[in-house]
Design a protein around this motif. Structure first.
Motif, PDB file in Angstrom:
ATOM      1  N   SER A 268       0.821  -1.216   0.000  1.00 40.33           N
ATOM      2  CA  SER A 268       0.000   0.000   0.000  1.00 40.33           C
ATOM      3  C   SER A 268       0.852   1.261   0.000  1.00 40.33           C
ATOM      4  CB  SER A 268      -0.947   0.009   1.195  1.00 40.33           C
ATOM      5  OG  SER A 268      -0.172   0.050   2.367  1.00 40.33           O
ATOM      6  N   ARG A 269       2.104   1.097   0.282  1.00 39.85           N
ATOM      7  CA  ARG A 269       2.982   2.257   0.176  1.00 39.85           C
ATOM      8  C   ARG A 269       3.029   2.781  -1.254  1.00 39.85           C
ATOM      9  NH1 ARG A 269       8.222   0.340   3.162  1.00 39.85           N
ATOM     10  NH2 ARG A 269       7.333   0.027   5.221  1.00 39.85           N
ATOM     11  N   TRP A 270       2.756   1.903  -2.186  1.00 44.01           N
ATOM     12  CA  TRP A 270       2.847   2.292  -3.595  1.00 44.01           C
ATOM     13  C   TRP A 270       1.565   2.920  -4.108  1.00 44.01           C
ATOM     14  CZ3 TRP A 270       7.415   1.775  -6.153  1.00 44.01           C
ATOM     15  CH2 TRP A 270       8.390   0.990  -5.523  1.00 44.01           C
ATOM     16  N   ASP A 271       0.563   2.904  -3.262  1.00 43.44           N
ATOM     17  CA  ASP A 271      -0.756   3.373  -3.725  1.00 43.44           C
ATOM     18  C   ASP A 271      -0.702   4.774  -4.323  1.00 43.44           C
ATOM     19  OD1 ASP A 271      -2.041   1.145  -3.188  1.00 43.44           O
ATOM     20  OD2 ASP A 271      -3.100   1.829  -1.386  1.00 43.44           O
ATOM     21  N   GLY A 272      -0.043   5.635  -3.565  1.00 39.01           N
ATOM     22  CA  GLY A 272       0.026   7.033  -4.014  1.00 39.01           C
ATOM     23  C   GLY A 272       0.633   7.154  -5.383  1.00 39.01           C
ATOM     24  N   ILE A 273       1.723   6.440  -5.547  1.00 37.66           N
ATOM     25  CA  ILE A 273       2.427   6.543  -6.831  1.00 37.66           C
ATOM     26  C   ILE A 273       1.578   5.970  -7.952  1.00 37.66           C
ATOM     27  CG2 ILE A 273       4.287   5.398  -8.093  1.00 37.66           C
ATOM     28  CD1 ILE A 273       6.148   6.274  -6.052  1.00 37.66           C
TER      29      ILE A 273
ATOM     30  N   VAL B  53       6.940   9.504 -18.125  1.00 37.40           N
ATOM     31  CA  VAL B  53       8.231   9.506 -18.805  1.00 37.40           C
ATOM     32  C   VAL B  53       9.064   8.365 -18.243  1.00 37.40           C
ATOM     33  CG1 VAL B  53      10.268  10.843 -19.352  1.00 37.40           C
ATOM     34  CG2 VAL B  53       8.095  11.987 -19.049  1.00 37.40           C
ATOM     35  N   PHE B  54       9.518   7.499 -19.115  1.00 35.87           N
ATOM     36  CA  PHE B  54      10.388   6.383 -18.706  1.00 35.87           C
ATOM     37  C   PHE B  54      11.700   6.474 -19.449  1.00 35.87           C
ATOM     38  CE2 PHE B  54       6.073   4.633 -18.105  1.00 35.87           C
ATOM     39  CZ  PHE B  54       6.152   4.423 -16.761  1.00 35.87           C
ATOM     40  N   PRO B  55      12.795   6.003 -18.906  1.00 37.30           N
ATOM     41  CA  PRO B  55      13.011   5.539 -17.535  1.00 37.30           C
ATOM     42  C   PRO B  55      12.802   6.647 -16.521  1.00 37.30           C
ATOM     43  CG  PRO B  55      15.040   5.524 -18.817  1.00 37.30           C
ATOM     44  CD  PRO B  55      13.968   5.906 -19.731  1.00 37.30           C
TER      45      PRO B  55
ATOM     46  N   PRO C 273      11.788  -1.692 -13.236  1.00 36.89           N
ATOM     47  CA  PRO C 273      10.698  -1.427 -12.293  1.00 36.89           C
ATOM     48  C   PRO C 273      11.157  -0.436 -11.241  1.00 36.89           C
ATOM     49  CG  PRO C 273      11.573  -3.644 -12.020  1.00 36.89           C
ATOM     50  CD  PRO C 273      12.157  -3.112 -13.272  1.00 36.89           C
ATOM     51  N   MET C 274      10.240   0.223 -10.697  1.00 42.17           N
ATOM     52  CA  MET C 274      10.549   1.275  -9.749  1.00 42.17           C
ATOM     53  C   MET C 274      11.156   0.680  -8.484  1.00 42.17           C
ATOM     54  SD  MET C 274       7.749   4.082  -9.047  1.00 42.17           S
ATOM     55  CE  MET C 274       8.119   5.786  -9.084  1.00 42.17           C
TER      56      MET C 274
END
Lengths: 814, 555
Positions: free
Chosen positions: A204-209, A220-222, A795-796
């Motif tokens: 859930s820490r990734w939710d915001g992102i 924009v990647f990378p 991946p992030m």
């Protein structure tokens, strides 16, 4: 079953060589067990499984065989299993154990030969009712194991510290039983729960992102690219160091003197010195500021004092004084500095304009209204109001100074007025009373001059037909204008009832026109009396307008027949009778150029309404007529065409064509109306008649279907939506749907949109280069995802998340 | 009044005093700081210029909408605002101003002769006034190419010539040995169409006949729709036909059933064809509909000429009744009506809205006929013969007049658009650029199905189909998925869900809904009332301003 139980026990022991019967360690044991089991599975799961299967088969088959055999079998199995276990456990231990066991077995086997079965029974595991999955069987139920049994030897061993001994003793004393361990399922569930919660918090820490990325306009990647563009010098040069002794020396010097190494900007000391001010300067400045402040405070104090004075008289006197001073100054200025005076004048003019625009002194304010209430009884209030009005008048009056006078006189001297005056009047902006009122004076003058001109010219020879035409038109126009102006002046007269308000010129200048008005009015009243319908009145007015126009047209139309017709055109249309006369005169000889309108005597249009037709239709006809005879502006052309159009000349020759042209109007209108009605009728839904004669009643010749039945079986459909041309009498708009474009239209609302207008408003802004600047196009057509060619998109990482969080908090803080 | 002002001033002063200590401190701090930018932020854009590029009304973001919708609306708003601002900012890149003609004091501009103008302007512009004396082959029809470089002349008696009129270079000259009714450039200056006595012919710029289209017979007037590549023709047999010149196919043939069609023009805004008829009506046509889109009764006599301005807002007609009428073609309402002593036989509107009207052999040019009522022409010029064709040259202050004795190129200051769009119609393009443009134009060709009265219709949701589909869906599903769900009260335990209670709850919800509706209607009503009151007040103010201020004492 027996064997299985043993097997289980063996598994347990294989995993953990400690005694499994003690409940204390049970929990830990299971954990390890699981782990070991996994290990095993890794290595030889297959093998074991096979063995197990085999074993079960053997079990079923040879259940009836001799015990010895069974034992042997068992032995074999165990051996095999042990072999399997060898992979995991240390071999030596294993061997030791094995030897022991073998010995035991051997002993058992020997004793069994003796026929002592009981003993053996005591050693073999029983199929018990309560069987723990910890492979602890209820074998030794009877003989309890005490803690003292286990730790009895503890006292004797000196190696164990006193502390542990103490603890153990305490443990011995406490009678509390230890809770029974949870079942496997429960523990697993708990473990799963805990693991899930852990994982959930982690994820859930990734939710915001994720949300941010979902909503982002562009990704924009990378992810962490270095910003393009020039980099600061320091960053580029970091790797570079002064190497040669010369360089080192230089850098040492620079750094010692606080000189910039990387960027050639000012040093801090330099900037500081630049900022500094000399002492004298600072002092002067301070003094200036002090003085200004003091002056300001004095002024403030004075203003406050003056403001507190409540005496009106004081203020009045004060103001008057000021004005006087100003006037004096102005007079002086006129002599000395006319430019400045002019400026002042302009200012005054501006003030006047403002006054005229704002209704400040026109007794429309709060105070004035309150006074107005009192005015009836209070002399003072009346006076105050009067005063205010005077002020207003004064302010709105145009200043006449010596400077201005000269110019005006000059303006008057020139007979021909500047063009724009004429234009503005011709604009005839009826909504702007100011324009009319102001221009009235000028125009009468102009008109008079025009008339004079005309008479002079009329006496003279007609030199140029074109010129004359122009003049006649002018006369016509001015007449109309005069009429309007007259109305205006009369109204003013009635309303104001004050001698000075009425423009003097307006009264005595145009007596004859007043006559016209009066006569006109009387005629209108007569008509009113005779038929009082408002409709007819409107019709009348429209007709009148049309006729006047036609008459005008007749007068102007034919430039070829010069004198006589021109004279007719010059005749003033004073009254309605005149109009009638004129129209009759022209209609009598049928060669008259343009005369489509019948005389007003035949008021009801023959075409439009069929006399007694419905009111509605008639009305529409009238409207249409009005549309077609909209007030026409006559254009003056400086050059008259000498060559006629070919078509025209042909038709001029043909009498019949001319007549047809002349009377075309009526036909055209009626045709058009018919056409429109037809279209309307076609658009209306038809009544479906389902009545069957003879059903439910008598049928036959001459029998009508009853009303009741008709009502039941005639199905009326809902009326269609109003036509687009309902309000446009002279237009027929096709109601047919454009099917070709509907193929290309969107016919269902895409997802997030709630109504059509939202979708349409988003769709309607153009995107292409034809309508937008390059930057806008780029911004509007930004791709949703941007990747760099050849770059690996990883991946992030979690660090990214942390960084983002920091950024976010920083942003929030900002 | 003055006292008030003083009061304000003193108050200000008071505030100053309060702020003084702060200010001094600030000053000292400012002294250290680096110089601030005196003009921070982007350069301001004049409001009127921004208004000029306004494209749509602002959409309100609904409060409780889906976040995606909200984002979308916000983004679209931002983008359109940016587009508007940028366009306004880049407006200064159109540096050319339109010309104008100004007479001396008490001198009418219409009395200034062409010779005088030609003498006064620079040599290049002066050379644009010229006469071609071509008396042999009768009255001429005129057409300028879209870029305004090339001129096409078609004499009634068969003479066809195309000229690069600025360099006065003759590109080709032929005699078709037949009567010529009309001539028209196609999309570029490489091809043109000639409506001859019998059929429609297409020639190239060297005068070589490319096609003879036998399907199009007795053509009297032609119009070319540049963005659709359609050549619209009106024939004596009352047929209106559309030819797609990019593929050479007839797109539509409509029998108008209104007799001889010799008055025709196009609306450049929406590519609708306007036809004028001898019964005083003007009809509007698109290739997609077999009947007239709109039929307007404009004149009491026959219609002699029709023209529509560039923005598609105004239509000017002239008729046999010698009137000149201006219509708002979007609302189909008459705006102005003028009486021309001899009536106008030909009309033409320039890019900047100058109207030229020909009466006999006199060409008059009017300025701004729709806003302010004009009483005399802006310019007038007499040509040698009866005027047969009028055409303003695009991007030039030139009016081409074809008449019985040849052709006259007139100078009309302020007629042409001074700034051209190089990607659309570049008067200075080279052959290569023309080729490029042709390819691009063909790629961007608009299909004839998209011609409709309102060009923005394409961006609208097709309501009828939408409703139809919705109905079908409702029928298939057995319920309306878009309808608001009916309130079903929750079942409550412990006897709290008695019948009465349930009813009460239902009623409560219904009341809530009703209240909302009522609130809304009341708000609307209030708003309307307010507006009405304002209007009334305005009216009253107008009335009172006419009356004397002392009227209130009369009872």
């Amino acid at each position: 079953m027996k064997k299985e139980g043993k097997k289980k026990l063996f598994y347990g022991s294989a995993g953990n060589y400690s005694v499994t019967t003690i409940s204390l360690t049970a929990h830990a044991c299971t954990g390890q067990f699981v782990v070991d089991k996994f290990n095993m599975a890794k290595v030889s799961k297959k093998k074991v499984n096979k063995k197990n299967l085999k074993k079960s088969f053997e079990l079923t088959d040879e259940s009836a065989t001799v015990n010895e055999h069974v034992v042997y079998d068992d032995d074999e199995e165990e051996q095999e299993l042990n072999e399997a276990d060898e992979n995991i456990t240390s071999e030596e231990e294993e061997y030791g154990c094995e030897d022991d066991r073998k010995r035991q077995k051997l002993l058992e086997a020997i004793s069994a030969l003796g026929g002592k079965r009981k003993k053996r029974l005591g050693e073999r595991s029983e199929a018990a009712v309560q069987m723990s999955e910890f492979t602890v069987n209820a074998e030794g139920e009877g003989d309890k194991i005490d803690l003292s049994d286990l730790i009895g030897t503890m006292d004797k061993t000196p190696a164990i510290s006193a502390k542990t001994k103490n603890r153990l003793r305490k443990l011995q004393k406490s009678k509390k039983t230890i809770e029974c361990p949870l079942s496997k399922q429960e523990t697993e569930r708990i473990q799963r729960d805990v693991a899930f919660q852990k994982a959930a918090t982690e994820v859930s820490r990734w939710d915001g992102i994720i949300k941010q990325n979902q909503r982002a306009e562009q990704l924009v990647f990378p992810v962490n690219q270095e910003p393009s563009g020039p980099k600061p010098m320091e960053r580029v040069v970091t790797s570079w160091k002064a190497q040669t002794p010369l360089e080192q020396e230089i850098f040492a010097l620079l750094s010692a003197n606080k000189q910039p190494i990387t960027d050639p900007i000012l040093t801090p000391t330099e900037t500081a010195s630049l900022k500094a001010m000399s002492l004298e300067e600072a002092k002067i400045r301070r003094a200036e500021l002090q003085k200004a402040r003091a002056l300001q405070s004095y002024y403030e104090a004075k203003a406050r004092r003056e403001r507190k004075i409540k005496s009106k008289k004081y203020h009045k006197v004060h103001n008057k004084d000021k004005r006087k001073v100003f006037l004096k100054q102005f007079d002086e200025m006129v002599k000395t500095d006319p430019a400045a005076a002019l400026e002042e004048l302009n200012k005054m003019e501006l003030a006047r304009m403002q006054e005229r625009m704002s209704l400040k002194h026109q007794n429309s304010g709060k105070w004035a209204k309150s006074k107005a209430v009192m005015a009836k009884y209070d002399e003072g209030a009346r006076k105050a109001m009067q005063q205010q009005l005077e002020v207003n008048k004064e302010l709105t009056q145009k200043l006449i100074t010596s400077l201005n006078n000269e110019e005006e006189e000059e303006g008057v001297d020139v007979e021909v007025m500047p063009d724009f005056v004429n234009d503005a009047e011709q604009g005839l902006d009826s909504s702007n009373p100011w324009m009319r009122g102001k221009l009235s004076e000028d125009h009468t003058e102009k008109e008079i001059s025009d008339i004079v001109d005309l008479s002079a010219e009329g006496a003279g020879v007609a030199e140029n037909t074109a010129e004359e035409e122009e003049d006649t038109e002018k006369v016509e126009e001015t007449e109309e204008e005069a009429l309007l102006r007259e109305f205006d002046s009369r109204r003013k007269l009635r309303q104001a009832q004050e001698a000075d308000v009425v423009p003097v010129i307006g009264v005595d200048g145009e007596e004859e026109e007043e006559e016209v008005v009066v006569e006109n009015k009387s005629a209108a009243e007569e008509l009113d009396a005779s038929d009082k319908e408002a409709e007819e009145l409107t019709e009348f007015t429209s007709l009148f307008r049309g006729i006047a126009e036609q008459a005008e047209a007749a007068a102007d139309a034919s430039p070829s027949d010069t004198k006589t017709q021109l004279d007719e055109g010059l005749m003033r249309i004073k009254t309605l009778e005149d109009v009638e006369l004129l129209s009759q005169e022209e209609s009598a000889p049928e060669i008259a150029s343009v005369q489509p309108q019948p005389s007003p005597a035949t008021e009801n249009l023959p075409h439009a309404t069929q006399q007694g037709g419905k009111n509605r239709k008639r009305k529409r006809g009238i409207e249409l007529k009005e549309v077609l005879t909209k007030e026409t502006k006559v254009i003056q052309v400086p050059l008259a065409p000498t060559v006629e159009d070919k078509e025209d000349s042909d038709e001029n020759l043909d009498q019949r064509g001319l007549i047809k042209e002349a009377f075309a109007g009526d036909d055209v209108i009626s045709d058009f109306l018919r056409d429109k009605r037809k279209q309307e009728d076609a658009g209306k839904p038809k009544v479906v008649d389902l009545t069957l004669p003879g059903w439910g009643e008598w049928g036959g010749m001459g029998l009508k279907v009853s009303r009741n039945k008709r009502r039941r079986f005639r199905i009326k459909t809902a009326p269609p939506p109003p036509r687009k041309d309902e309000r446009l009498p002279s237009v027929i708009i096709s109601e047919r749907k454009n099917s070709s474009i509907s193929l290309h239209q969107v016919n269902s609302l895409p997802f997030p949109f709630e109504n059509h207008s939202q979708f349409e408003s988003i769709i309607c802004s153009p995107v292409g280069r034809t309508w937008n600047t390059e930057r806008t196009v780029k911004r509007v057509t930004k791709p949703k995802v941007v990747t760099r060619l050849g770059a690996i998109i990883e991946p992030m990482a979690r660090e990214e998340l942390m960084r983002d969080k920091n950024h976010g908090s920083a942003g929030n803080a900002k | 009044n003055k006292g008030d002002k003083d009061g304000e001033r003193s108050e200000e002063a008071l505030q100053h005093k309060e702020q003084k200590p702060q200010k001094t401190r600030k000053r000292t701090r400012e002294g250290d700081e680096i110089k601030l930018d005196p003009f921070p932020g982007p350069a301001p854009i004049p409001e009127d210029r921004v208004q000029k590029f306004k494209r749509k009304e602002k959409t309100k973001t609904p409060h409780h909408a889906h976040y995606k919708l909200r984002d979308m609306i916000v983004r679209s708003e931002e983008a359109s605002e940016m587009a508007q601002k940028q366009a306004a900012r880049f407006d200064i890149l159109l540096p050319e101003d339109a010309g104008f003609l100004e007479g001396d004091e008490d001198e009418d501009t219409c009395t200034i002769s062409q010779e005088d103008i030609a003498l006064d302007v620079d040599i290049t512009s002066g050379a644009k006034y010229f006469n071609l004396k071509l008396s042999q082959f009768g009255p001429y029809r005129v057409d300028y190419s879209k870029t305004g470089r090339h001129l096409l002349l078609g004499g009634r008696r068969g003479h066809v010539a195309c000229i690069d009129w600025q360099s006065k270079q003759l590109m080709c000259e032929i005699n078709v040995m037949e009567s010529v009714n009309d001539v028209k450039w196609l999309h570029s200056e490489a091809m043109y169409a000639v409506a001859q006595k019998k059929w429609l012919h297409i020639y190239d710029s060297n005068g070589i006949e490319l096609h003879c289209i036998r399907k199009f017979n007795d053509v009297l007037r032609m119009q070319f729709l540049p963005y659709h590549f359609l050549l619209a023709t009106a024939s004596a047999t009352s047929f209106l036909q559309y030819l797609d010149v990019s593929v050479g196919k007839e797109v539509a043939a409509i029998c108008t059933k209104t007799g001889r069609l010799d008055v025709m023009c196009q609306n450049p805004y929406n590519a609708i064809i306007h036809l004028g008829h001898p019964n005083g009506t003007v009809t509007l046509w698109s290739p997609n509909q077999k009947e007239a889109l709109v039929k307007m009764l404009c004149h009491q006599g026959g219609v002699r000429s029709v023209t529509v301005d560039k923005t598609g807002t105004y239509m000017v007609t002239s008729g046999m009744d010698k009137k000149l009428k201006v219509y708002d073609i979007r609302a189909f309402k008459p705006l102005k009506s003028y009486f021309l002593p001899a009536g106008a036989s030909c009309l033409s509107l320039s890019q900047r809205g100058l109207l030229s009207a020909a009466t006999g052999d006199v060409v008059q040019v009017y300025r701004d006929v729709w806003n302010t009522p004009v009483s005399k022409p802006y310019m007038a010029h007499r040509v040698r013969g009866t005027v047969w064709g009028l055409h303003f040259c695009p991007f030039e202050d030139v009016l081409g007049v074809g008449h019985g004795e040849g052709f006259t190129s007139m100078l009309v200051p302020g007629a042409g658009e001074p700034n051209f769009d190089g990607l659309d119609a570049n008067p200075y393009r080279s052959a290569k650029q023309r080729q490029e443009w042709e390819v691009k134009a063909l790629l961007e060709k608009i299909q004839p199905e998209l011609i409709s009265l309102d060009p923005s219709e394409l961006g609208q949701v097709d309501q009828a189909t939408f409703e139809q589909r919705h109905q079908d869906r409702v029928q298939a599903l057995g319920f309306d998925p878009l309808a608001r769900q009916k309130f079903v009260p929750k079942f409550k335990k412990k006897g709290r869900s008695s019948a009465g209670g349930v009813e009460r709850r239902k009623k409560q919800v219904a009341h809530e809904d009703q209240r909302e509706i009522i609130r809304k209607t009341v708000e609307d009503k209030m708003k309307m009332d307010k507006e009405r009151k304002e209007r009334e007040e305005k009216k009253k103010a107008m009335l009172t301003s006419q009356r004397s201020a002392l009227d209130r004492f009369k009872i």
